[in-house]
Design a protein around this motif. Structure first.
Motif, short mmCIF file in Angstrom:
data_model
loop_
_atom_site.label_atom_id
_atom_site.label_comp_id
_atom_site.label_asym_id
_atom_site.label_seq_id
_atom_site.Cartn_x
_atom_site.Cartn_y
_atom_site.Cartn_z
N SER A 5 0.76 -1.08 0.08
CA SER A 5 -0.10 -0.14 -0.12
C SER A 5 0.64 1.43 -0.01
CB SER A 5 -0.89 0.03 1.19
OG SER A 5 -1.67 1.33 1.18
N SER A 6 2.02 1.27 0.91
CA SER A 6 2.85 2.61 0.98
C SER A 6 3.44 2.66 -0.55
CB SER A 6 3.63 2.39 2.02
OG SER A 6 4.49 1.33 2.03
N MET A 7 4.01 1.60 -1.01
CA MET A 7 4.72 1.65 -2.11
C MET A 7 3.64 1.88 -3.43
SD MET A 7 7.00 -1.92 -2.25
CE MET A 7 7.47 -1.90 -4.06
N ALA A 8 2.60 1.73 -3.46
CA ALA A 8 1.48 2.18 -4.35
C ALA A 8 1.19 3.84 -4.01
CB ALA A 8 0.35 1.39 -4.27
N ASP A 9 1.18 4.24 -2.85
CA ASP A 9 1.09 5.48 -2.45
C ASP A 9 2.15 6.29 -2.97
OD1 ASP A 9 -1.17 4.83 -1.36
OD2 ASP A 9 -0.36 5.23 0.86
N ARG A 10 3.62 5.64 -3.01
CA ARG A 10 4.80 6.48 -3.38
C ARG A 10 4.82 6.50 -4.82
NH1 ARG A 10 9.04 3.59 -1.03
NH2 ARG A 10 8.35 4.54 0.75
N GLU A 11 4.28 5.74 -5.65
CA GLU A 11 4.06 5.58 -6.98
C GLU A 11 3.27 6.83 -7.59
OE1 GLU A 11 3.42 1.77 -8.98
OE2 GLU A 11 4.73 0.89 -7.49
N VAL A 12 1.96 6.78 -6.70
CA VAL A 12 0.90 7.90 -6.98
C VAL A 12 1.54 9.15 -7.05
CG1 VAL A 12 -1.39 8.72 -6.55
CG2 VAL A 12 -1.07 6.24 -6.96
N ARG A 13 2.09 9.23 -5.85
CA ARG A 13 2.84 10.58 -5.59
C ARG A 13 3.97 11.07 -6.56
NH1 ARG A 13 5.85 10.07 -0.68
NH2 ARG A 13 7.66 9.70 -2.20
N ASP A 14 4.74 9.99 -6.95
CA ASP A 14 5.84 10.42 -7.88
C ASP A 14 5.06 10.73 -9.00
OD1 ASP A 14 7.73 10.08 -5.82
OD2 ASP A 14 8.13 8.01 -6.38
N THR A 15 4.20 10.02 -9.58
CA THR A 15 3.56 10.13 -10.95
C THR A 15 2.87 11.73 -10.83
OG1 THR A 15 2.85 8.03 -11.22
CG2 THR A 15 1.74 9.53 -12.51
N VAL A 16 2.21 12.12 -9.88
CA VAL A 16 1.86 13.45 -9.86
C VAL A 16 2.73 14.53 -9.87
CG1 VAL A 16 0.36 15.02 -8.21
CG2 VAL A 16 -0.54 12.70 -8.76
N TRP A 17 3.74 14.51 -8.90
CA TRP A 17 4.81 15.39 -8.78
C TRP A 17 5.90 15.21 -9.91
CZ3 TRP A 17 4.81 19.40 -5.78
CH2 TRP A 17 3.91 19.27 -4.46
N GLU A 18 6.16 14.28 -10.53
CA GLU A 18 6.86 14.39 -11.61
C GLU A 18 6.09 14.52 -12.97
OE1 GLU A 18 9.60 10.98 -11.06
OE2 GLU A 18 10.00 11.93 -9.16
N GLY A 19 5.01 14.21 -13.07
CA GLY A 19 4.00 13.94 -14.24
C GLY A 19 4.07 15.26 -15.00
N HIS A 20 3.94 15.04 -16.28
CA HIS A 20 3.72 16.37 -17.26
C HIS A 20 2.59 15.97 -18.19
CE1 HIS A 20 7.90 17.06 -15.89
NE2 HIS A 20 7.79 18.32 -16.59
N ILE A 21 1.78 16.92 -18.79
CA ILE A 21 0.81 16.76 -19.82
C ILE A 21 1.16 17.44 -20.98
CG2 ILE A 21 -1.72 17.53 -20.02
CD1 ILE A 21 -1.97 17.48 -16.80
N PRO A 22 1.04 16.73 -21.83
CA PRO A 22 1.19 17.32 -23.30
C PRO A 22 -0.04 18.25 -23.65
CG PRO A 22 0.21 15.21 -23.67
CD PRO A 22 0.73 15.10 -22.06
N VAL A 23 0.29 19.49 -23.80
CA VAL A 23 -0.80 20.51 -24.23
C VAL A 23 -0.60 21.27 -25.51
CG1 VAL A 23 -1.93 22.56 -23.20
CG2 VAL A 23 -0.89 20.95 -21.71
N GLU A 24 -1.39 21.52 -26.27
CA GLU A 24 -1.61 22.32 -27.40
C GLU A 24 -2.29 23.56 -27.15
OE1 GLU A 24 -3.48 22.38 -31.79
OE2 GLU A 24 -3.36 20.30 -30.76
N PHE A 25 -1.64 24.59 -27.31
CA PHE A 25 -2.09 25.98 -26.94
C PHE A 25 -2.30 26.79 -28.50
CE2 PHE A 25 0.37 25.36 -23.23
CZ PHE A 25 -0.72 25.78 -22.07
#
Length: 168
Positions: A5-25
């Motif tokens: 559970s704590s490993m999954a929490d860490r993966e979610v946290r890392d995905t959010v903090w390190e994640g990027h979204i491709p955006v077309e403006f």
């Protein structure tokens, strides 16, 4: 020990903090003031970024195609984006809505293409968004308001004073 559970929490946290979204403006078509076609601007935007952080760069790119008469603002499928929310939250809310409705901000192929965001420099929707220039910034070194000794809700006159202060 480390639980799954704590490993999954860490993966979610890392995905959010390190994640990027491709955006077309793209610049709002009705704001064009030239016959030239403005470029589409593609960026990998951190999920934790805020739209105002991108406004100056986009103004530099789009300024020769439009006249700036209001603060920069953004929309997806004609829905103004609240600048005070992180890009990741905006994307999650709007892409999910578009996925359910089949709109341009998401859809079945949303994973395979950038999130389409329209940039505006005119007609700021004051009835739907807070102008970020009107938000008072705390002055460094100033004391916060004193705490009240009562835990009761503010009186009508106190609410009126608070409302008047917020309108300044």
């Amino acid at each position: 020990g480390v639980t799954s559970s704590s490993m999954a929490d860490r993966e979610v946290r890392d995905t959010v903090w390190e994640g990027h979204i491709p955006v077309e403006f793209s610049l709002a078509g009705r704001e064009l003031t030239t016959m030239d076609v403005p470029p589409r601007v593609f960026r990998m935007v951190p999920r934790t970024a805020y739209m105002p952080m991108l406004a100056e760069e986009l103004l530099e790119i789009f300024e020769r195609f439009t006249l700036r008469s209001s603060p920069a603002w953004f929309d997806v499928d004609f829905i103004p984006l609240k600048w005070q929310l992180p890009v990741g939250v905006l994307f999650d809310c709007h892409a999910t809505t578009s996925l359910l409705q089949g709109g341009g901000g998401g859809g079945e192929d949303a994973i395979d293409r950038p999130w389409q965001v329209t940039v505006h420099f005119q007609n700021f929707p004051r009835d739907e968004l807070v102008d970020m220039r009107s938000v008072k910034q705390p002055t460094p070194g100033t004391a916060s308001p004193p705490a009240t000794s009562s835990s009761a809700a503010p009186s009508a006159s106190e609410r009126a004073n608070l409302h008047a202060e917020s309108m300044e």
